[in-house]
Design a protein around this motif. Structure first.
Motif, PDB file in Angstrom:
ATOM      1  N   GLN A   3     -20.601  -1.523   7.279  1.00  0.00           N
ATOM      2  CA  GLN A   3     -19.483  -1.235   8.331  1.00  0.00           C
ATOM      3  C   GLN A   3     -18.123  -1.297   7.838  1.00  0.00           C
ATOM      4  OE1 GLN A   3     -20.444  -4.343  11.581  1.00  0.00           O
ATOM      5  NE2 GLN A   3     -21.418  -2.847  12.783  1.00  0.00           N
ATOM      6  N   LEU A   4     -17.604  -0.519   8.302  1.00  0.00           N
ATOM      7  CA  LEU A   4     -15.877  -0.535   8.012  1.00  0.00           C
ATOM      8  C   LEU A   4     -15.078  -0.511   8.907  1.00  0.00           C
ATOM      9  CD1 LEU A   4     -16.440   2.311   5.074  1.00  0.00           C
ATOM     10  CD2 LEU A   4     -16.260  -0.220   4.789  1.00  0.00           C
ATOM     11  N   VAL A   5     -14.159  -1.213   8.919  1.00  0.00           N
ATOM     12  CA  VAL A   5     -13.308  -1.260  10.154  1.00  0.00           C
ATOM     13  C   VAL A   5     -11.748  -1.192   9.640  1.00  0.00           C
ATOM     14  CG1 VAL A   5     -12.605  -2.492  11.950  1.00  0.00           C
ATOM     15  CG2 VAL A   5     -14.859  -2.874  11.325  1.00  0.00           C
ATOM     16  N   GLU A   6     -11.184  -0.099  10.109  1.00  0.00           N
ATOM     17  CA  GLU A   6      -9.916   0.227   9.876  1.00  0.00           C
ATOM     18  C   GLU A   6      -8.824  -0.435  10.895  1.00  0.00           C
ATOM     19  OE1 GLU A   6     -11.563   4.274   8.589  1.00  0.00           O
ATOM     20  OE2 GLU A   6     -11.373   3.386  10.669  1.00  0.00           O
ATOM     21  N   SER A   7      -7.703  -0.864  10.241  1.00  0.00           N
ATOM     22  CA  SER A   7      -6.592  -1.229  11.119  1.00  0.00           C
ATOM     23  C   SER A   7      -5.164  -0.850  10.382  1.00  0.00           C
ATOM     24  CB  SER A   7      -6.662  -2.645  11.317  1.00  0.00           C
ATOM     25  OG  SER A   7      -6.557  -3.443  10.147  1.00  0.00           O
ATOM     26  N   GLY A   8      -4.313  -0.903  11.179  1.00  0.00           N
ATOM     27  CA  GLY A   8      -2.894  -0.657  10.445  1.00  0.00           C
ATOM     28  C   GLY A   8      -2.093   0.472  11.112  1.00  0.00           C
ATOM     29  N   GLY A   9      -2.876   1.441  11.697  1.00  0.00           N
ATOM     30  CA  GLY A   9      -2.144   2.717  12.196  1.00  0.00           C
ATOM     31  C   GLY A   9      -1.429   2.619  13.348  1.00  0.00           C
ATOM     32  N   GLY A  10      -0.613   3.802  13.573  1.00  0.00           N
ATOM     33  CA  GLY A  10       0.451   3.562  14.605  1.00  0.00           C
ATOM     34  C   GLY A  10       1.488   4.703  14.462  1.00  0.00           C
ATOM     35  N   LEU A  11       2.577   4.523  15.146  1.00  0.00           N
ATOM     36  CA  LEU A  11       3.705   5.288  15.225  1.00  0.00           C
ATOM     37  C   LEU A  11       4.745   4.810  14.404  1.00  0.00           C
ATOM     38  CD1 LEU A  11       5.117   7.834  16.697  1.00  0.00           C
ATOM     39  CD2 LEU A  11       5.863   6.496  18.433  1.00  0.00           C
ATOM     40  N   VAL A  12       5.234   5.714  13.370  1.00  0.00           N
ATOM     41  CA  VAL A  12       6.449   5.400  12.706  1.00  0.00           C
ATOM     42  C   VAL A  12       7.449   6.591  12.678  1.00  0.00           C
ATOM     43  CG1 VAL A  12       5.012   6.249  10.615  1.00  0.00           C
ATOM     44  CG2 VAL A  12       6.785   4.335  10.442  1.00  0.00           C
ATOM     45  N   GLN A  13       8.641   6.351  12.432  1.00  0.00           N
ATOM     46  CA  GLN A  13       9.476   7.362  12.102  1.00  0.00           C
ATOM     47  C   GLN A  13       9.552   8.050  10.908  1.00  0.00           C
ATOM     48  OE1 GLN A  13      13.447   5.506  12.899  1.00  0.00           O
ATOM     49  NE2 GLN A  13      13.444   6.300  15.100  1.00  0.00           N
ATOM     50  N   ALA A  14       9.993   8.961  10.634  1.00  0.00           N
ATOM     51  CA  ALA A  14       9.943   9.825   9.254  1.00  0.00           C
ATOM     52  C   ALA A  14      10.568   9.070   8.456  1.00  0.00           C
ATOM     53  CB  ALA A  14      10.364  11.249   9.344  1.00  0.00           C
ATOM     54  N   GLU A  15      10.027   8.924   6.990  1.00  0.00           N
ATOM     55  CA  GLU A  15      10.614   8.073   6.133  1.00  0.00           C
ATOM     56  C   GLU A  15      10.291   6.664   5.964  1.00  0.00           C
ATOM     57  OE1 GLU A  15      11.672   9.554   3.220  1.00  0.00           O
ATOM     58  OE2 GLU A  15      11.148  11.454   4.067  1.00  0.00           O
ATOM     59  N   GLY A  16       9.461   6.451   7.162  1.00  0.00           N
ATOM     60  CA  GLY A  16       9.017   4.890   7.350  1.00  0.00           C
ATOM     61  C   GLY A  16       7.771   4.714   6.373  1.00  0.00           C
ATOM     62  N   SER A  17       7.157   3.353   6.773  1.00  0.00           N
ATOM     63  CA  SER A  17       6.117   2.862   6.197  1.00  0.00           C
ATOM     64  C   SER A  17       5.046   2.412   6.953  1.00  0.00           C
ATOM     65  CB  SER A  17       6.557   1.880   4.942  1.00  0.00           C
ATOM     66  OG  SER A  17       7.334   2.515   4.136  1.00  0.00           O
ATOM     67  N   LEU A  18       3.823   2.574   6.585  1.00  0.00           N
ATOM     68  CA  LEU A  18       2.710   1.666   7.252  1.00  0.00           C
ATOM     69  C   LEU A  18       1.681   1.407   6.305  1.00  0.00           C
ATOM     70  CD1 LEU A  18       1.595   4.238  10.272  1.00  0.00           C
ATOM     71  CD2 LEU A  18       2.568   1.697  10.324  1.00  0.00           C
ATOM     72  N   ARG A  19       0.801   0.395   6.585  1.00  0.00           N
ATOM     73  CA  ARG A  19       0.073  -0.214   5.583  1.00  0.00           C
ATOM     74  C   ARG A  19      -1.477  -0.149   6.380  1.00  0.00           C
ATOM     75  NH1 ARG A  19      -1.358  -6.281   3.284  1.00  0.00           N
ATOM     76  NH2 ARG A  19      -2.032  -5.701   1.368  1.00  0.00           N
ATOM     77  N   LEU A  20      -2.432   0.554   5.900  1.00  0.00           N
ATOM     78  CA  LEU A  20      -3.649   0.599   6.528  1.00  0.00           C
ATOM     79  C   LEU A  20      -4.525  -0.472   5.693  1.00  0.00           C
ATOM     80  CD1 LEU A  20      -4.240   4.562   6.794  1.00  0.00           C
ATOM     81  CD2 LEU A  20      -2.873   2.841   8.386  1.00  0.00           C
ATOM     82  N   SER A  21      -5.584  -1.011   6.570  1.00  0.00           N
ATOM     83  CA  SER A  21      -6.611  -1.815   5.931  1.00  0.00           C
ATOM     84  C   SER A  21      -7.725  -1.386   6.277  1.00  0.00           C
ATOM     85  CB  SER A  21      -6.145  -3.328   6.347  1.00  0.00           C
ATOM     86  OG  SER A  21      -5.178  -4.004   5.927  1.00  0.00           O
ATOM     87  N   CYS A  22      -8.774  -1.713   5.577  1.00  0.00           N
ATOM     88  CA  CYS A  22     -10.247  -1.500   5.559  1.00  0.00           C
ATOM     89  C   CYS A  22     -10.995  -2.469   5.221  1.00  0.00           C
ATOM     90  CB  CYS A  22     -10.535  -0.063   4.718  1.00  0.00           C
ATOM     91  SG  CYS A  22     -12.562   0.231   4.909  1.00  0.00           S
ATOM     92  N   ALA A  23     -11.629  -3.206   6.123  1.00  0.00           N
ATOM     93  CA  ALA A  23     -12.472  -4.268   5.871  1.00  0.00           C
ATOM     94  C   ALA A  23     -13.903  -3.963   5.945  1.00  0.00           C
ATOM     95  CB  ALA A  23     -12.219  -5.440   6.816  1.00  0.00           C
ATOM     96  N   GLY A  24     -14.769  -4.089   5.004  1.00  0.00           N
ATOM     97  CA  GLY A  24     -15.913  -3.832   4.840  1.00  0.00           C
ATOM     98  C   GLY A  24     -17.054  -5.151   4.777  1.00  0.00           C
ATOM     99  N   SER A  25     -18.438  -4.806   5.375  1.00  0.00           N
ATOM    100  CA  SER A  25     -19.565  -5.657   5.198  1.00  0.00           C
ATOM    101  C   SER A  25     -20.603  -4.850   5.025  1.00  0.00           C
ATOM    102  CB  SER A  25     -19.423  -6.423   6.491  1.00  0.00           C
ATOM    103  OG  SER A  25     -19.748  -5.958   7.540  1.00  0.00           O
ATOM    104  N   GLY A  26     -21.879  -5.740   4.598  1.00  0.00           N
ATOM    105  CA  GLY A  26     -22.990  -5.005   4.426  1.00  0.00           C
ATOM    106  C   GLY A  26     -23.452  -4.501   3.005  1.00  0.00           C
TER     107      GLY A  26
END
Length: 125
Positions: A3-26
């Motif tokens: 299982q893989l579960v992503e998080s961290g997406g969303g709305l951001v302004q151009a030139e901004g930053s986001l950090r995505l995470s992916c937590a795994g198991s199994g």
């Protein structure tokens, strides 16, 4: 079962930053390459970045090189994607994936057999 579960997406302004995470198991994740892919509506999936089990020699697509950074923390079975300098063309659904073969590196999505549910990244101009 993997299982893989992503998080961290969303709305951001151009030139901004986001950090995505992916937590795994199994699965014994340090043995497997993990990767981020993205997909726009009606288009195919494209690789963004991939990182080997040991975290060395990351791969980046030309479109994100110098702006995105992929990393992993094997103690937490988690992979990250730091996205800086976001552009409107980066707005996609982002998926994390884990490779099907131990100690094998590929950026081809056919070499990945477990996928997260996807997280939407939206960039406003």
């Amino acid at each position: 079962q993997v299982q893989l579960v992503e998080s961290g997406g969303g709305l951001v302004q151009a030139e901004g930053s986001l950090r995505l995470s992916c937590a795994g198991s199994g699965r014994t994740f340090p043995m497997y390459t993990m990767a981020w892919f993205r997909q726009a509506p009606g288009k195919g999936r494209e690789v963004v970045a991939a990182v080997r089990g040991g975290g060395d020699k990351p791969f980046y697509s030309d479109s994100v090189k110098g702006r995105f950074t992929v990393s992993r923390d094997n103690s937490k079975n988690t992979m990250y994607l730091q996205m800086d300098g976001l552009k409107s063309d980066d707005a996609r659904v982002y998926y994390c994936a884990v490779g099907r073969t131990p100690y094998y590196f590929s950026s081809d999505d056919r070499e990945y057999d477990a996928w997260g549910q996807g997280t939407q990244v939206t960039v406003s101009s």
